[in-house]
Design an enzyme around this catalytic site. Structure first.
Site, PDB file in Angstrom:
ATOM      1  CG  ASP A 124      -0.270   0.147   2.548  1.00 13.82           C
ATOM      2  OD1 ASP A 124       0.788  -0.493   2.739  1.00 13.82           O
ATOM      3  OD2 ASP A 124      -0.775   0.882   3.425  1.00 13.82           O
ATOM      4  CD  GLU A 128       4.083   0.999   7.199  1.00 16.46           C
ATOM      5  OE1 GLU A 128       4.720   1.322   8.211  1.00 16.46           O
ATOM      6  OE2 GLU A 128       3.812   1.828   6.286  1.00 16.46           O
TER       7      GLU A 128
HETATM    8  N1  BES Z   1       8.669   3.053   5.552  1.00 15.32           N
HETATM    9  C1  BES Z   1       8.066   3.993   6.435  1.00 15.32           C
HETATM   10  C2  BES Z   1       8.809   4.151   7.738  1.00 15.32           C
HETATM   11  C3  BES Z   1      10.231   4.610   7.640  1.00 15.32           C
HETATM   12  C4  BES Z   1      10.669   5.417   6.597  1.00 15.32           C
HETATM   13  C5  BES Z   1      11.126   4.234   8.600  1.00 15.32           C
HETATM   14  C6  BES Z   1      11.995   5.828   6.530  1.00 15.32           C
HETATM   15  C7  BES Z   1      12.429   4.666   8.553  1.00 15.32           C
HETATM   16  C8  BES Z   1      12.874   5.461   7.498  1.00 15.32           C
HETATM   17  C9  BES Z   1       6.633   3.552   6.714  1.00 15.32           C
HETATM   18  O1  BES Z   1       5.968   3.203   5.529  1.00 15.32           O
HETATM   19  C10 BES Z   1       5.857   4.681   7.309  1.00 15.32           C
HETATM   20  O2  BES Z   1       5.679   5.670   6.661  1.00 15.32           O
HETATM   21  N2  BES Z   1       5.363   4.491   8.511  1.00 15.32           N
HETATM   22  C11 BES Z   1       4.460   5.396   9.132  1.00 15.32           C
HETATM   23  C12 BES Z   1       3.770   4.634  10.232  1.00 15.32           C
HETATM   24  C13 BES Z   1       2.357   4.963  10.467  1.00 15.32           C
HETATM   25  C14 BES Z   1       1.488   5.198   9.310  1.00 15.32           C
HETATM   26  C15 BES Z   1       1.728   4.029  11.472  1.00 15.32           C
HETATM   27  C16 BES Z   1       5.206   6.587   9.690  1.00 15.32           C
HETATM   28  O3  BES Z   1       6.365   6.462  10.130  1.00 15.32           O
HETATM   29  O4  BES Z   1       4.634   7.674   9.667  1.00 15.32           O
HETATM   30 MN    MN Z   2       7.091   1.991   4.336  1.00 13.28          MN
HETATM   31 MN    MN Z   3       5.316   5.122   4.562  1.00 14.42          MN
END
Ligand code: BES
Ligand code: MN
Ligand code: MN
Length: 457
Positions: free
Chosen positions: A90, A154
């Site tokens: 997603d 996610e």
């Molecule tokens: N892949 C990211 C998280 C990430 C990006 C970790 C770059 C470290 C470096 C993930 O898809 C994301 O965006 N997570 C969200 C979590 C939330 C929607 C619960 C975030 O971090 O905002």
């Molecule tokens: Mn991600």
């Molecule tokens: Mn993300």
């Protein structure tokens, strides 16, 4: 499996690898917006088909109360170790679409980068695993069992995946979890993420008068909810950028000076950082560097704020309501439920009598730290050292992948966060991109991980 064999396979197939990824990127699998529900479903099917084509002997699309979870496996010998690959198909909404230089779901390669929503987060990184699996499978070099669990929620909190994991512990049995959904420091400075922040996310509503009012007739007599909301938000941090919520820091694990000195050795060019973002100064909690502020310290940020008249021209109005969405990024050992409760209590307590305040919690997630001395980490480190020619630096990341903590709790498994993106990939922003170098480097490194992970010592 020798690196030269891998490189040879990639060299012969790289155009196809990019074309196939483009097919995935063309599907707007935006999980947050119900308008894209069918596309999300279609994307799950395409991921499943790609795993079958790569050599999975079983693959399925599991329906959930939300978006589906793709599961696939190739079991070569039940007595051999098993790697469970996790990722997400997603993507975040593409808005604001007019700020994209090319349409978000029409991928193009420009200056060595693949531009499309999801190119780096996370379709491009998921597809590296599919292609690495193809290479190992087609050259008869897959050294152990492999399972894939690729989810579609996610970006909206992984709630249904949490249920799926709890209900499918047998199916998901593995020795380690391998995830590519994070960044490296730079293309000549590989790193492995050894920590992620947790998250508490709330929406607040401040209501005043029972309708929008004339701001001349009533202004000066009635509290303005937008003004009040701004005052309340401003008071959440003091002059040191320290969060003022009572008890907010009580469970924060302080990082030792020794560790901080070690972390500070990682290359980081503050001038490049500022120029890249078009800012003239950084801002962090007093006593911490920008790198520390965005990794080892908790934060509080308004993600969106609205209320009153925001249309064209000027309308004189004293709004009835004001709203904001606020995220708190958490570090070990802060508990998102506890933090959300502390926030709510504090926010209600600072509300003046002239307004009513409502706090609604959204999804959250636990922070995580990952050790560097277990076999999975060591294998990932060796794999990156071989493919990049440099030993990767363990680094704590500022983002969140809430399910990683749940994997540990429910499955008793550690995750290896071996991502290949760059912080400058503009994930969640307009013009998200992923380097062709990074994509192919990932495909090259992953089979090496399997080699080192299964190597007898
Ligand atoms: N892949 C990211 C998280 C990430 C990006 C970790 C770059 C470290 C470096 C993930 O898809 C994301 O965006 N997570 C969200 C979590 C939330 C929607 C619960 C975030 O971090 O905002
Ligand atoms: Mn991600
Ligand atoms: Mn993300």
């Amino acid at each position: 499996m020798e690196r030269s064999q891998i490189l040879n396979y990639i060299d012969l197939n790289k155009d196809r690898f990019i074309e196939e990824l483009f097919d995935l990127l063309r599907i707007p699998s935006v999980s947050a917006d119900p308008a894209y529900q069918e596309d999300v479903q279609k994307c799950a099917e395409v991921v499943k088909q790609s795993l079958i084509a790569a050599g999975a002997d079983f693959a399925e699309v599991n329906q959930t109360a939300g978006h589906p979870i793709v599961y696939a496996e190739r079991i070569i010998d039940p007595n051999k170790p098993t790697v469970l690959v996790y990722g997400h198909y997603d993507v975040q909404p593409a808005d604001p679409v007019d700020l994209w230089d090319s349409p978000p779901f029409e991928p193009v390669v420009k200056d060595g980068n693949i531009y499309a929503r999801g190119s780096a987060d996370d379709k491009g990184q998921v597809y590296m695993h599919v292609k690495a699996f193809e290479i190992m499978e087609k050259s008869g070099m897959l050294p152990c069992n492999i399972k894939f669990m690729i989810e579609g929620e996610e970006e909206v909190g992984s709630q249904n995946l949490a249920i799926f994991v709890k209900e499918n512990k047998e199916k998901l049995k593995a020795d380690v979890i391998l995830v590519s959904d994070t960044s490296i420091i730079a293309n000549d400075t590989p790193s492995i993420t050894v920590g992620l922040r947790g998250l508490s996310y709330v929406e607040v509503e401040v209501s005043g008068p029972n309708k929008d009012l004339h701001s001349g007739v009533y202004g000066g007599a009635v509290a303005n909810p937008v003004n009040v909301l701004c005052e309340m938000i401003a008071s959440l941090k003091d002059e040191n950028d320290h969060i003022t919520i009572d008890g907010f820091y009580s469970d924060v694990a302080e990082v030792t000076m020794e560790e901080r000195t070690e972390m500070a050795k990682a290359p980081f060019d503050i001038e490049d950082f500022k120029t890249g973002l078009g800012i003239s100064e950084t801002r962090s909690e007093n006593g911490y560097s920008p790198m520390e502020g965005s990794s080892i310290r908790p934060t509080l940020d308004v993600n969106g704020i609205w209320g009153g008249y925001i249309g064209k021209g000027a309308k004189t109005v004293l709004p009835s309501k004001a709203f904001a969405k606020i995220s708190m990024r958490l570090v070990p050992y802060q508990d998102p439920h506890k933090i959300t409760a502390l926030f709510e209590k504090h926010f209600l307590s600072i509300a003046p009598k002239s307004v009513n305040v409502k706090v609604t919690p959204h999804h959250g997630g636990d922070p995580i730290v990952i050790p560097t001395d277990f076999p999975g980490y060591i294998a990932a480190s060796k794999a990156m050292e071989e493919s990049f020619g440099k030993k990767p630096i363990p680094e704590r990341g500022g983002g969140s992948i809430p399910i990683v903590a749940l994997f540990e709790k429910e499955l008793g498994l550690k995750s290896i966060l071996m991502g290949f993106g760059l912080n400058s990939d503009d994930i969640h922003s307009p013009n998200e991109h992923y380097g062709v170098f990074n994509y192919l480097k990932g495909i090259e490194t992953i089979p090496l991980f399997y080699k080192y992970f299964t190597e007898e010592d």
